[in-house]
Design a protein around this motif. Structure first.
Motif, PDB file in Angstrom:
ATOM      1  N   PHE A   1      51.707  12.715  63.258  1.00 41.51           N
ATOM      2  CA  PHE A   1      52.225  11.796  64.329  1.00 41.51           C
ATOM      3  C   PHE A   1      53.217  12.392  65.302  1.00 41.51           C
ATOM      4  O   PHE A   1      53.762  13.383  64.889  1.00 41.51           O
ATOM      5  N   PRO A   2      53.257  11.985  66.466  1.00 45.39           N
ATOM      6  CA  PRO A   2      54.355  12.382  67.187  1.00 45.39           C
ATOM      7  C   PRO A   2      55.701  12.235  66.791  1.00 45.39           C
ATOM      8  O   PRO A   2      55.826  11.238  65.810  1.00 45.39           O
TER       9      PRO A   2
ATOM     10  N   VAL B   1      57.283   8.333  66.422  1.00 42.51           N
ATOM     11  CA  VAL B   1      56.398   7.293  65.800  1.00 42.51           C
ATOM     12  C   VAL B   1      56.912   6.925  64.654  1.00 42.51           C
ATOM     13  O   VAL B   1      56.911   8.054  63.624  1.00 42.51           O
TER      14      VAL B   1
ATOM     15  N   CYS C   1      57.119   5.780  60.603  1.00 45.36           N
ATOM     16  CA  CYS C   1      56.092   5.476  59.658  1.00 45.36           C
ATOM     17  C   CYS C   1      56.755   4.583  58.562  1.00 45.36           C
ATOM     18  O   CYS C   1      57.592   4.699  57.763  1.00 45.36           O
TER      19      CYS C   1
ATOM     20  N   ASP D   1      53.108   9.962  57.678  1.00 46.88           N
ATOM     21  CA  ASP D   1      53.584  10.567  58.970  1.00 46.88           C
ATOM     22  C   ASP D   1      52.403  11.375  59.611  1.00 46.88           C
ATOM     23  O   ASP D   1      52.597  12.192  60.470  1.00 46.88           O
ATOM     24  N   ARG D   2      51.339  11.116  59.037  1.00 47.93           N
ATOM     25  CA  ARG D   2      49.940  12.008  59.552  1.00 47.93           C
ATOM     26  C   ARG D   2      48.941  11.100  59.692  1.00 47.93           C
ATOM     27  O   ARG D   2      48.727  10.087  59.038  1.00 47.93           O
TER      28      ARG D   2
ATOM     29  N   THR E   1      49.810   2.129  62.555  1.00 47.55           N
ATOM     30  CA  THR E   1      50.654   3.364  62.882  1.00 47.55           C
ATOM     31  C   THR E   1      49.768   4.408  63.587  1.00 47.55           C
ATOM     32  O   THR E   1      50.257   4.870  64.290  1.00 47.55           O
ATOM     33  N   GLU E   2      48.698   4.742  62.910  1.00 46.49           N
ATOM     34  CA  GLU E   2      47.794   5.597  63.508  1.00 46.49           C
ATOM     35  C   GLU E   2      47.477   5.098  64.817  1.00 46.49           C
ATOM     36  O   GLU E   2      47.537   6.211  65.862  1.00 46.49           O
TER      37      GLU E   2
ATOM     38  N   ALA F   1      50.204   6.046  67.060  1.00 47.89           N
ATOM     39  CA  ALA F   1      50.394   7.441  67.489  1.00 47.89           C
ATOM     40  C   ALA F   1      49.340   7.960  68.295  1.00 47.89           C
ATOM     41  O   ALA F   1      49.542   8.816  69.066  1.00 47.89           O
TER      42      ALA F   1
END
Length: 319
Positions: free
Chosen positions: A113-114, A117, A119, A127-128, A185-186, A189
């Protein structure tokens, strides 16, 4: 002279070589089962006959290349994709792109993720992206370049922890919430990545794939964005659901579903386009002619077939 360009998205459902172990509750494909799946997938790709196809659930890029070798129309097409990390704790599927149009640059993958952003799902991997988006710059006829991003957002499958299962309704609800938070969250992002890309490149953009949510779900509308609302530029930075803005609308015959789950028909695979393909925009370079859904196989329940319908979008470029 006007020209038609076709984009499609295709969740192939667990494409992997024979014998590959994917999930604890899923037996590996036998040689015969792999042959049947590879041949069916190749036939479906040829039937789509799209210039650019985004794929999801690719466990092996070599298997996808094998499928392409069985097609009639894509043996010379450009393939972009990355295999899962062989050192990861568990094997995860990736996305891929196949194009009969040339690529203008090396493809890129966005795993993390940027930085800005947040998590909040509680998952150590949150976080990805569960499946990293793939970005390719595709050269259109006439010299224009379009940014194409292939996505596969987090599934609705409950995110259980510490050996939990769905026997307890509260545990099931909380696990489903964790999956929703991760997918949401994705979406945030992805919207951040797209906003930066569209702001810096000023190129047309197409985002296609399995969103695991309907077009009007909060997660999908986050990806669509609300654009720049200042100075009459309300369409800048926005994306549009191609189904909603297609030229040929038939409200009396809507068979646009890509998933059947517990008897419920829904469309969770989408092709989103930027304002350059919205005929209402003064900056339009083309328009969405129509959107077609290849979903007859969902009723047949063939073991070699995908559990998703495919989406094909026809764009007409203006002269």
């Amino acid at each position: 002279m006007q020209q038609e360009i076709r984009f499609a998205t295709f969740n192939v459902c667990n494409l992997a070589p024979a014998g590959a172990k994917l999930y604890d509750n899923l037996l590996p494909l036998s040689e015969a089962e792999y042959e049947a799946k590879a041949n069916w997938t190749a036939q479906q790709i040829d039937e789509l006959d799209a210039d650019v196809i985004g794929f999801q659930e690719i466990f092996s890029q070599a298997a996808l290349l094998d499928v392409l070798s069985r097609t009639r129309k894509y043996r010379e097409a450009t393939h972009a994709g990355f295999d899962p990390d062989p050192h990861a704790d568990r094997l995860t599927p990736n996305v891929a792109l196949v194009s009969r149009l040339p690529l203008a640059a090396e493809p890129a993958v966005y795993a993390n993720f940027p930085e800005d952003v947040p998590c909040d799902s509680g998952n150590p991997d949150s976080d990805r992206f569960a499946r990293a988006p793939l970005h390719a710059q595709v050269a259109l006829p006439g010299g224009r370049v379009v940014d194409v991003v292939v996505v596969h957002l987090k599934s609705r499958r409950p995110d259980y922890r510490n050996g939990d299962n769905g026997e307890d309704p509260l545990v099931y609800a909380m696990a489903s919430l964790r999956s929703l938070v991760w997918r949401g969250t994705e979406a945030v992002a992805l919207r951040v990545l797209l906003s930066k890309m569209m702001r810096e490149s000023r190129r047309p953009c197409i985002v296609l794939g399995d969103f695991n949510d309907t077009a009007d779900a909060v997660t999908t509308t986050i990806v669509l964005g609300n654009g720049n609302m200042q100075g009459g530029e309300e369409r800048r930075g926005r994306l549009y659901d191609s189904h909603q803005i297609q030229l040929r609308q038939d409200r009396l015959r809507n068979v646009g579903y890509t998933s059947i789950h517990e008897g419920h028909y829904s469309t969770i695979d989408h092709v989103l386009v930027s304002e350059e393909f919205n005929r209402e925009s003064p900056r339009a370079i083309g328009e969405v002619v129509d959107v077609n859904y290849f979903n007859d196989h969902l009723q047949q329940e063939r073991p070699e077939a995908s559990d998703h319908g495919q989406v094909l979008v026809r764009l007409r470029l203006y002269s």
